[in-house]
Design a protein around this motif. Sequence first.
Motif, PDB file in Angstrom:
ATOM      1  N   ILE A  49     -40.520  71.662  21.911  1.00  0.00           N
ATOM      2  CA  ILE A  49     -39.490  70.696  22.249  1.00  0.00           C
ATOM      3  C   ILE A  49     -38.008  71.763  21.655  1.00  0.00           C
ATOM      4  CG2 ILE A  49     -38.328  68.832  22.317  1.00  0.00           C
ATOM      5  CD1 ILE A  49     -40.950  68.670  23.747  1.00  0.00           C
ATOM      6  N   ALA A  75     -37.622  70.177  32.693  1.00  0.00           N
ATOM      7  CA  ALA A  75     -37.930  68.109  32.554  1.00  0.00           C
ATOM      8  C   ALA A  75     -38.784  67.354  32.368  1.00  0.00           C
ATOM      9  CB  ALA A  75     -36.762  68.076  33.910  1.00  0.00           C
ATOM     10  N   SER A  76     -39.857  67.541  32.935  1.00  0.00           N
ATOM     11  CA  SER A  76     -41.474  67.197  32.768  1.00  0.00           C
ATOM     12  C   SER A  76     -42.078  67.198  31.508  1.00  0.00           C
ATOM     13  CB  SER A  76     -42.007  67.589  34.258  1.00  0.00           C
ATOM     14  OG  SER A  76     -43.884  67.134  34.081  1.00  0.00           O
ATOM     15  N   TRP A 107     -40.472  67.934  28.945  1.00  0.00           N
ATOM     16  CA  TRP A 107     -39.865  66.689  27.774  1.00  0.00           C
ATOM     17  C   TRP A 107     -40.062  65.997  28.080  1.00  0.00           C
ATOM     18  CZ3 TRP A 107     -34.454  70.156  27.609  1.00  0.00           C
ATOM     19  CH2 TRP A 107     -34.818  71.759  26.962  1.00  0.00           C
ATOM     20  N   CYS A 108     -39.939  65.769  29.181  1.00  0.00           N
ATOM     21  CA  CYS A 108     -40.811  63.473  29.725  1.00  0.00           C
ATOM     22  C   CYS A 108     -42.028  63.153  28.762  1.00  0.00           C
ATOM     23  CB  CYS A 108     -39.823  63.568  30.971  1.00  0.00           C
ATOM     24  SG  CYS A 108     -38.555  63.383  31.192  1.00  0.00           S
ATOM     25  N   PHE A 117     -42.229  63.343  24.906  1.00  0.00           N
ATOM     26  CA  PHE A 117     -41.644  61.677  24.872  1.00  0.00           C
ATOM     27  C   PHE A 117     -42.444  60.547  24.674  1.00  0.00           C
ATOM     28  CE2 PHE A 117     -39.690  58.224  26.743  1.00  0.00           C
ATOM     29  CZ  PHE A 117     -39.289  57.117  25.166  1.00  0.00           C
ATOM     30  N   THR A 138     -35.656  66.300  18.673  1.00  0.00           N
ATOM     31  CA  THR A 138     -35.052  67.737  18.978  1.00  0.00           C
ATOM     32  C   THR A 138     -34.958  68.313  18.345  1.00  0.00           C
ATOM     33  OG1 THR A 138     -33.260  66.884  20.060  1.00  0.00           O
ATOM     34  CG2 THR A 138     -35.444  65.880  21.615  1.00  0.00           C
ATOM     35  N   LEU A 166     -31.613  67.452  30.686  1.00  0.00           N
ATOM     36  CA  LEU A 166     -31.421  66.825  29.726  1.00  0.00           C
ATOM     37  C   LEU A 166     -31.249  65.116  30.739  1.00  0.00           C
ATOM     38  CD1 LEU A 166     -28.634  68.921  27.676  1.00  0.00           C
ATOM     39  CD2 LEU A 166     -31.193  67.775  26.775  1.00  0.00           C
ATOM     40  N   THR A 190     -32.358  63.622  33.284  1.00  0.00           N
ATOM     41  CA  THR A 190     -33.388  63.691  33.441  1.00  0.00           C
ATOM     42  C   THR A 190     -34.208  62.221  32.071  1.00  0.00           C
ATOM     43  OG1 THR A 190     -34.242  65.365  35.278  1.00  0.00           O
ATOM     44  CG2 THR A 190     -36.199  63.831  34.425  1.00  0.00           C
ATOM     45  N   LEU A 191     -34.060  63.363  30.882  1.00  0.00           N
ATOM     46  CA  LEU A 191     -34.708  62.748  29.865  1.00  0.00           C
ATOM     47  C   LEU A 191     -34.176  62.002  29.145  1.00  0.00           C
ATOM     48  CD1 LEU A 191     -36.870  63.449  27.539  1.00  0.00           C
ATOM     49  CD2 LEU A 191     -35.191  64.900  26.059  1.00  0.00           C
ATOM     50  N   GLN A 219     -35.341  58.942  31.076  1.00  0.00           N
ATOM     51  CA  GLN A 219     -36.649  58.547  30.318  1.00  0.00           C
ATOM     52  C   GLN A 219     -37.129  57.234  29.486  1.00  0.00           C
ATOM     53  OE1 GLN A 219     -39.237  59.351  32.987  1.00  0.00           O
ATOM     54  NE2 GLN A 219     -40.969  58.288  31.712  1.00  0.00           N
TER      55      GLN A 219
END
Length: 282
Positions: free
Chosen positions: A188, A216-217, A219-220, A223, A235, A251, A253-254, A257
């Motif tokens: 991360i 993005a996928s 990291w999501c 999480f 992070t 970011l 997108t994260l 989420q």
Amino acid sequence: MARHLSARPAWPEGYQSAVALAFDLDGPTGDAMLNKSLKDNMRYFTEGSYGPFRALPRLLDLLKKYQLSATFFIPTWVLEHWPERCERIIEDGHEVAYHGHRHEVFINCNSEQQLEIMEHSKAIFKQRLGVQPVGFRTPSGDWNSDTAKLLFEFGVQYSSSMRGDDRPYFHLNEGKVGLVEIPGRWDIDDYSALALFELPSFPSGGDRISPYQQVASNWCHEFEGYHQQGLCWTTILHPKVSAKPGRLKILDTLFKQIRSHDDVWVSHCSQIAKWWRSNYDN
């Protein structure tokens, strides 16, 4: 280290999980940039200075959009050179914390040298921002066997430096509870997916910039895994790496989420550490 025995911590106010968004505002610090680029080639220096000068304001705007609080680990050399940018971090309600002065390699510093860096950093935070940080992230991702004890006796309450768990835990200080550790992970760290520097070559081996939608996928999904198991997710992100225009969508997108759940406790590292100490120091 001392850990809480429960695999699933209990968080305040019925929250299911905790998130400590954390950014390292390194700028052009570290030996590779300061010792070489500043003297010999401004191209390398400006690669780093882009972080506090240009990337940080748009990151702060995005955090404000989602009403998210964050912790910024700042080498005090950066604070000396971009004080107005760092002042806005405080004005926007975020936390600032220790990250060395010139992004030193702590494992190569003896105790006297580490203490000198901390004293120097403390004075600059007080002079420039009027604050005394309570948190620390080792600049180089490592430290020696004396560091946790030295930091705690210096007045630091928590670290976000080690990798030992996916929940906070305590470093022991002479058999007693010392620093709270809020552990992160290299995967991360945005350098592992998004960084490419020609010289100094980092990461070694050439181009490792991953497709942005995949980052993005990833990291999501990370999480979500922490949230489902009720853990504490932090992070290791750098404005100069992940807050560039095309990457800001990652970011965004994260953050979206994270905000899609109303049972996530998003807070400063210091608040999570304070709560952990109050509830698990026994």
